[in-house]
Design a protein around this motif. Structure first.
Motif, short mmCIF file in Angstrom:
data_model
loop_
_atom_site.label_atom_id
_atom_site.label_comp_id
_atom_site.label_asym_id
_atom_site.label_seq_id
_atom_site.Cartn_x
_atom_site.Cartn_y
_atom_site.Cartn_z
N SER A 1 0.82 -1.21 0.00
CA SER A 1 0.00 0.00 0.00
C SER A 1 0.86 1.27 0.00
N VAL A 2 2.13 1.16 0.40
CA VAL A 2 3.06 2.28 0.31
C VAL A 2 3.11 2.83 -1.12
N LEU A 3 2.90 1.97 -2.09
CA LEU A 3 3.03 2.33 -3.50
C LEU A 3 1.72 2.81 -4.11
N GLY A 4 0.61 2.67 -3.40
CA GLY A 4 -0.68 2.93 -4.01
C GLY A 4 -1.06 1.78 -4.94
N PRO A 5 -2.12 1.93 -5.71
CA PRO A 5 -2.53 0.86 -6.63
C PRO A 5 -1.42 0.52 -7.64
N VAL A 6 -1.16 -0.76 -7.84
CA VAL A 6 -0.09 -1.15 -8.77
C VAL A 6 -0.61 -1.82 -10.04
N ALA A 7 -1.86 -2.17 -10.07
CA ALA A 7 -2.42 -2.83 -11.27
C ALA A 7 -2.22 -1.94 -12.49
N GLY A 8 -1.69 -2.53 -13.56
CA GLY A 8 -1.47 -1.82 -14.80
C GLY A 8 -0.20 -0.97 -14.82
N ARG A 9 0.59 -1.04 -13.76
CA ARG A 9 1.80 -0.22 -13.70
C ARG A 9 3.03 -1.06 -14.02
N ARG A 10 4.04 -0.42 -14.57
CA ARG A 10 5.30 -1.07 -14.92
C ARG A 10 6.29 -0.82 -13.78
N VAL A 11 6.81 -1.90 -13.20
CA VAL A 11 7.65 -1.81 -12.01
C VAL A 11 9.05 -2.33 -12.32
N LEU A 12 10.05 -1.55 -11.94
CA LEU A 12 11.45 -1.97 -12.03
C LEU A 12 11.98 -2.15 -10.62
N LYS A 13 12.58 -3.30 -10.36
CA LYS A 13 13.21 -3.52 -9.06
C LYS A 13 14.71 -3.66 -9.26
N LEU A 14 15.46 -2.77 -8.63
CA LEU A 14 16.92 -2.78 -8.71
C LEU A 14 17.47 -3.57 -7.53
N GLY A 15 18.03 -4.74 -7.84
CA GLY A 15 18.42 -5.68 -6.80
C GLY A 15 17.25 -6.62 -6.55
N SER A 16 16.89 -7.39 -7.57
CA SER A 16 15.65 -8.18 -7.51
C SER A 16 15.80 -9.47 -6.75
N GLY A 17 17.05 -9.90 -6.48
CA GLY A 17 17.24 -11.11 -5.67
C GLY A 17 16.52 -12.31 -6.26
N SER A 18 15.81 -13.03 -5.41
CA SER A 18 15.08 -14.22 -5.87
C SER A 18 13.73 -13.89 -6.47
N GLY A 19 13.41 -12.60 -6.56
CA GLY A 19 12.21 -12.18 -7.29
C GLY A 19 10.92 -12.16 -6.51
N ASP A 20 10.96 -12.50 -5.22
CA ASP A 20 9.73 -12.69 -4.46
C ASP A 20 8.90 -11.41 -4.34
N ASN A 21 9.55 -10.30 -3.98
CA ASN A 21 8.80 -9.06 -3.81
C ASN A 21 8.18 -8.59 -5.11
N LEU A 22 8.96 -8.65 -6.19
CA LEU A 22 8.45 -8.22 -7.49
C LEU A 22 7.33 -9.14 -7.97
N ALA A 23 7.47 -10.42 -7.75
CA ALA A 23 6.44 -11.37 -8.17
C ALA A 23 5.10 -11.04 -7.49
N HIS A 24 5.17 -10.64 -6.23
CA HIS A 24 3.93 -10.29 -5.53
C HIS A 24 3.21 -9.15 -6.23
N LEU A 25 3.94 -8.12 -6.64
CA LEU A 25 3.31 -6.99 -7.32
C LEU A 25 2.72 -7.41 -8.66
N VAL A 26 3.36 -8.35 -9.33
CA VAL A 26 2.83 -8.85 -10.60
C VAL A 26 1.53 -9.62 -10.38
N THR A 27 1.44 -10.34 -9.28
CA THR A 27 0.17 -11.03 -8.99
C THR A 27 -0.96 -10.05 -8.74
N LEU A 28 -0.63 -8.81 -8.42
CA LEU A 28 -1.64 -7.77 -8.19
C LEU A 28 -1.96 -6.98 -9.45
N GLY A 29 -1.36 -7.37 -10.58
CA GLY A 29 -1.70 -6.75 -11.85
C GLY A 29 -0.64 -5.86 -12.46
N ALA A 30 0.51 -5.73 -11.80
CA ALA A 30 1.61 -4.97 -12.38
C ALA A 30 2.36 -5.83 -13.40
#
Length: 209
Positions: free
Chosen positions: A42-71
């Motif tokens: 929720s820190v980011l506001g709505p993420v559906a339809g948004r393009r997200v770049l993660k610098l230092g993506s590691g094993s991808g878990d955090n970014l994958a979560h945002l993709v499940t929400l529509g990013a």
């Protein structure tokens, strides 16, 4: 040993994230160094339809979560094995991709733009902000969000051999630096640690006007 090899060696000692968190979720966003602690996406506001770049993506878990929400998500990490691990874990998730690259080299070489740039104990902590922040700003869309977290000044944390200085800053210092580089509505704060722990987490969010 190269910097990428140093991060590979460091990453090899990391334990994989649990399959399910305390709430029973299979994906989630974790800003802090503690399990089941701190704010969510929720820190980011709505993420559906948004393009997200993660610098230092590691094993991808955090970014994958945002993709499940529509990013849609792109994860960039300096350590080659991190891309391999992330692809093995999340490669079947549509709208998500991973690349091996150093953050500033990637930002200089891409013509993509992003609505959100994230760094969770990642590049913003390890790359000179006077170099990195202008590059991030140049790739953010108008109204785009930069959000990052790291330990507060003096806290122990990841620092592989050859990684250079960590760019520890206070909330006030981050507000000043980000404003100087053209960001606005900067919100920088410390998240208190869970009971029984001494070290909190720095969380910073800023916008591009």
């Amino acid at each position: 040993m190269s910097l990428a090899e140093s991060w590979d060696r460091y990453a090899a000692g990391n334990k994989p994230r649990r399959a399910v968190n305390a709430k029973g979720d299979t994906t989630w966003l974790n800003w802090t160094q503690y399990a089941d602690h701190g704010p969510n996406e929720s820190v980011l506001g709505p993420v559906a339809g948004r393009r997200v770049l993660k610098l230092g993506s590691g094993s991808g878990d955090n970014l994958a979560h945002l993709v499940t929400l529509g990013a849609t998500g792109l994860g960039v990490d300096l350590a080659p094995t991190r891309e391999k691990v992330a692809r093995e874990r999340w490669g079947n998730l549509p709208g998500l991709e991973f690349r091996t690259a150093e953050a500033t080299a990637f930002l200089r070489g891409t013509d993509e733009t992003f609505d959100v740039v994230l760094s969770i104990f990642g590049a913003v902590w390890f790359v000179d902000p006077d170099t990195l922040l202008p590059l991030i700003r140049s790739r953010l869309t108008r109204g785009g969000i930069l959000a990052f977290s790291h330990l507060p000044p003096g806290g122990e944390g990841p620092k592989p051999a050859g990684a250079g200085l960590r760019h520890d800053r206070t909330p006030h210092e981050w507000e000043r630096i980000l404003t100087r580089h053209g960001f606005s509505d900067v919100r920088a704060s410390l998240i208190d640690p869970p009971e029984g722990r001494a070290v909190g987490t720095m969380l910073v969010r800023a916008l591009v006007a």
